[in-house]
Design a protein around this motif. Structure first.
Motif, mmCIF file in Angstrom:
data_model
loop_
_atom_site.group_PDB
_atom_site.id
_atom_site.type_symbol
_atom_site.label_atom_id
_atom_site.label_comp_id
_atom_site.label_asym_id
_atom_site.label_seq_id
_atom_site.Cartn_x
_atom_site.Cartn_y
_atom_site.Cartn_z
ATOM 1 N N GLU A 51 -1.188 76.937 20.264
ATOM 2 C CA GLU A 51 -2.392 77.763 20.084
ATOM 3 C C GLU A 51 -3.608 77.036 20.637
ATOM 4 O O GLU A 51 -3.741 75.809 20.503
ATOM 5 N N CYS A 52 -4.480 77.814 21.237
ATOM 6 C CA CYS A 52 -5.717 77.276 21.814
ATOM 7 C C CYS A 52 -6.875 77.533 20.854
ATOM 8 O O CYS A 52 -7.010 78.627 20.302
ATOM 9 N N PHE A 53 -7.721 76.499 20.639
ATOM 10 C CA PHE A 53 -8.849 76.610 19.716
ATOM 11 C C PHE A 53 -10.142 76.149 20.391
ATOM 12 O O PHE A 53 -10.127 75.231 21.220
ATOM 13 N N THR A 54 -11.243 76.797 20.001
ATOM 14 C CA THR A 54 -12.557 76.368 20.502
ATOM 15 C C THR A 54 -13.299 75.511 19.485
ATOM 16 O O THR A 54 -14.314 74.898 19.811
ATOM 17 N N TYR A 55 -12.779 75.505 18.237
ATOM 18 C CA TYR A 55 -13.308 74.620 17.189
ATOM 19 C C TYR A 55 -12.208 73.627 16.797
ATOM 20 O O TYR A 55 -11.023 73.993 16.768
ATOM 21 N N PRO A 56 -12.559 72.391 16.440
ATOM 22 C CA PRO A 56 -11.540 71.417 16.008
ATOM 23 C C PRO A 56 -11.150 71.639 14.541
ATOM 24 O O PRO A 56 -11.339 70.767 13.682
ATOM 25 N N GLU B 109 -7.992 85.689 21.125
ATOM 26 C CA GLU B 109 -6.999 85.644 22.186
ATOM 27 C C GLU B 109 -6.534 84.212 22.410
ATOM 28 O O GLU B 109 -7.333 83.272 22.411
ATOM 29 N N ASN B 110 -5.239 84.044 22.568
ATOM 30 C CA ASN B 110 -4.655 82.715 22.748
ATOM 31 C C ASN B 110 -4.561 82.402 24.246
ATOM 32 O O ASN B 110 -3.637 82.841 24.941
ATOM 33 N N ASN B 111 -5.519 81.645 24.746
ATOM 34 C CA ASN B 111 -5.621 81.385 26.189
ATOM 35 C C ASN B 111 -4.793 80.170 26.608
ATOM 36 O O ASN B 111 -5.302 79.202 27.161
ATOM 37 N N VAL B 112 -3.512 80.232 26.353
ATOM 38 C CA VAL B 112 -2.608 79.167 26.778
ATOM 39 C C VAL B 112 -1.877 79.629 28.036
ATOM 40 O O VAL B 112 -1.296 80.717 28.073
ATOM 41 N N ASN B 113 -1.908 78.800 29.065
ATOM 42 C CA ASN B 113 -1.254 79.121 30.329
ATOM 43 C C ASN B 113 0.264 79.053 30.144
ATOM 44 O O ASN B 113 0.822 78.001 29.830
#
Length: 589
Positions: free
Chosen positions: A543-548, A503-507
């Motif tokens: 896009e939002c990422f939890t890993y770089p 899921e792309n958690n971008v506001n």
């Protein structure tokens, strides 16, 4: 009198062009300008994807009295069919052949195809022009023309010609650039090769003849002035003469038009610091290099007569990489003497470690007239009886192993050479003992799931690679899903989101505010002021990422971020080598 004479080239793809027939026509037009009234010389190009009937119909309407075919391994089967069919619709036609596919088996061809008038052997410019004199004026018999094989036997061998006497094939006096619209242009600045690689026909002619540099520079200026998109040098080993090659590289660097790309086939171990320094100063995308490594096995290199310093080659490739401005294409050949399946894997891994932009895993082709053809029995090389005469097995490599390598080749082309998985593959390969082992396992995965039969669409290959990664690392599904999501979006601005993507958690409200700021005071999108916020949203992706996953050193650490990061993909600006979108780590609140 044979008035209407036509040169015929049949290319592998529409994007290709046939320099040989254009060179023959230019030479004839220049050196035989005053011709009997009504005599006409023309040329035509087709592709192997066209039907025999469509080509026959076109030639029928052109009504040639003499037709000369340029023959290569990729078009020979089609040419043979045309040799049988053309006389049925044009009974009075005279047929000639030329090119590497027919130059070393001419006598047998005349027995097989009695409708043939003959074969032009070797360099064709002077030979073909003398044939024109023969047909149009009758001033010479075929027996006096060097470089022919016809029903009465061989004529004298034609001496190697002065290539400075060959006119520029693209000169407006002989053709128009519209003829080559949307096609690659091929160019020749030298003939011959000083090396004697057993698989190559250039091993026969070790005399290197250089085109005069003033001529070369004026011809290169023509390409640059006309903003030709790509020019491929067909010189066998472009940099075998340092003075010649560095002069050309300096010229195109100094006169770069910002558009034209030049392709060179080189021997990388011959490069020195001066040549590399010149290349490192070039605009990204100005040149691309094809480097034939073929094998890193010393016994194999000795057997094929290839003298190469692998360590120096590796160092030079690394030095070229440093400036990130040159597309590198490295070649390997499977099926060479002394190279087993396992030894080829070593060659593959060593070349893969050089990180080329493309790695071509090719297969030995035993060409007619090549030294390898003469050595085939010595090495128990079994190869196809029809073009491309590809290896089936050798003393060291079984047919079963060849089939395994064929499947690995498909995986390399699909996943590595496509350039679509540049962030995923370096992480994925760490799950295996070597890169070769990874592609080997991937080919097995494809085989077991029927993907070689039911070829997946390009977009679905991402899902397949994710399924493959999860099979070997089930706890890392999120990691590989993010890697593949990044690889997807860095290539293209997708209309629909992949099912596997997290899921792309971008506001959305913060994103709208970000683009408003970019519109009024651009920080990342330099042309943002020209577009509305809505247009900017469509022209980019966030896009939002939890890993770089975007970091070049990520595969060395593979750690979660302390907090999610946001990446902006700018599709209006792309890397000239990879064509990936520019991307930025941004902060939106």
């Amino acid at each position: 009198m044979k008035q209407n004479i036509i040169l015929i080239g049949i290319n592998a793809k529409y994007i290709h062009s046939n320099l040989a027939i254009h060179s023959l026509k230019a030479y004839a037009d220049h050196h035989y300008p005053h011709r009997p009234h009504g005599c006409n010389l023309s040329l035509v190009e087709y592709t192997i994807n066209q039907s025999v009937d469509s080509i026959l119909a076109d030639l029928y309407y052109k009504k040639p009295d003499v037709a000369a075919f340029s023959c290569y391994i990729w078009n020979w089967e089609l040419v043979k069919t045309l040799l049988w069919e053309l006389p049925k619709i044009l009974p009075q036609i005279t047929l000639w052949l030329g090119g590497p596919e027919v130059s070393f088996d001419a006598e047998n061809l005349l027995k097989t195809f009695p409708q043939l008038a003959g074969v032009m052997v070797g360099e064709g410019e002077e030979t073909f022009t003398e044939l024109l004199h023969h047909y149009w004026e009758g001033t010479s018999s075929l027996s006096t023309i060097c470089g022919l094989v016809y029903n009465e036997g061989y004529t004298k061998t034609r001496p190697l010609m002065d290539i400075n006497q060959i006119p520029f094939a693209y000169d407006p006096a002989y053709t128009t650039l519209t003829t080559f619209e949307n096609r690659i242009l091929y160019y020749e600045s030298q003939r011959g090769c000083p090396f004697c690689c057993a698989y190559c026909l250039s091993a026969i002619d070790k005399t290197v003849r250089l085109r005069d540099m003033k001529l070369v520079q004026s011809e290169l200026r023509f390409f640059l002035d006309h903003a030709v998109s790509q020019v491929k040098f067909i010189d066998r080993t472009f940099n075998c003469n340092k003075t010649h090659s560095i002069a050309i590289w300096k010229f195109i660097k100094e006169h770069d038009n910002g558009i034209t790309n030049f392709h060179f086939e080189i021997s990388a171990d011959l490069l020195d610091a001066e040549q590399i320094a010149v290349m490192n100063e070039m605009r990204p995308g100005l040149i691309q290099l094809e480097i034939g490594v073929q094998s890193t096995h010393p016994d194999t290199l000795r057997a094929i007569g290839r003298h190469m310093n692998i360590e120096r080659l590796c160092n030079n490739v690394a030095a070229i990489h440093q400036s990130h401005n040159i597309h590198l294409h490295l070649d390997l050949i499977a099926g060479l003497p002394f190279e087993t399946y396992d030894r080829f894997a070593i060659s593959f891994n060593e070349v893969y470690a050089m990180t080329p932009h493309q790695l071509q895993l090719g297969f030995l082709k035993v060409l007619k007239g090549s030294p390898m053809e003469q050595q085939a029995d010595l090495y128990n090389i079994v190869f196809g009886s029809t073009p491309p005469y590809e290896v089936r097995s050798t003393q060291w490599l079984s047919y079963h192993d060849v089939l395994r390598l064929k499947k690995i080749e498909e995986m390399v082309d699909c996943y590595y050479n496509s350039g679509q998985f540049t962030h995923t593959l370096p992480v994925l390969v760490q799950l295996f003992s070597s890169p070769f082992a990874m592609y080997e396992a991937l080919s097995t995965f494809y085989q077991e799931n029927g993907y070689f039969t039911n070829v997946p669409a390009r977009a679905y290959r991402y899902q397949i690679l994710l399924d493959f990664a999860i099979l070997f690392a089930p706890t890392k599904q999120t990691l590989f899903a993010e890697l593949l999501t990044f690889d997807l979006y860095v290539r293209e601005n997708l209309k629909s989101r992949p099912l596997f993507s997290p899921e792309n958690n971008v506001n959305r409200e913060a994103l709208r505010h970000f683009f408003e700021q970019e519109h009024h005071n651009p920080t990342y999108l330099t042309n943002a002021s020209d577009y509305t916020c809505a247009q900017l949203l469509r022209m980019t992706h966030v896009e939002c990422f939890t890993y770089p996953v975007w970091r070049t050193d990520f595969c060395e650490t593979i750690e979660l971020l302390e907090s999610p990061a946001t990446i902006l993909f700018d599709y209006q600006n792309r890397d000239p080598l990879t064509h990936n979108a520019r991307f930025y780590e941004i902060c939106i609140a």
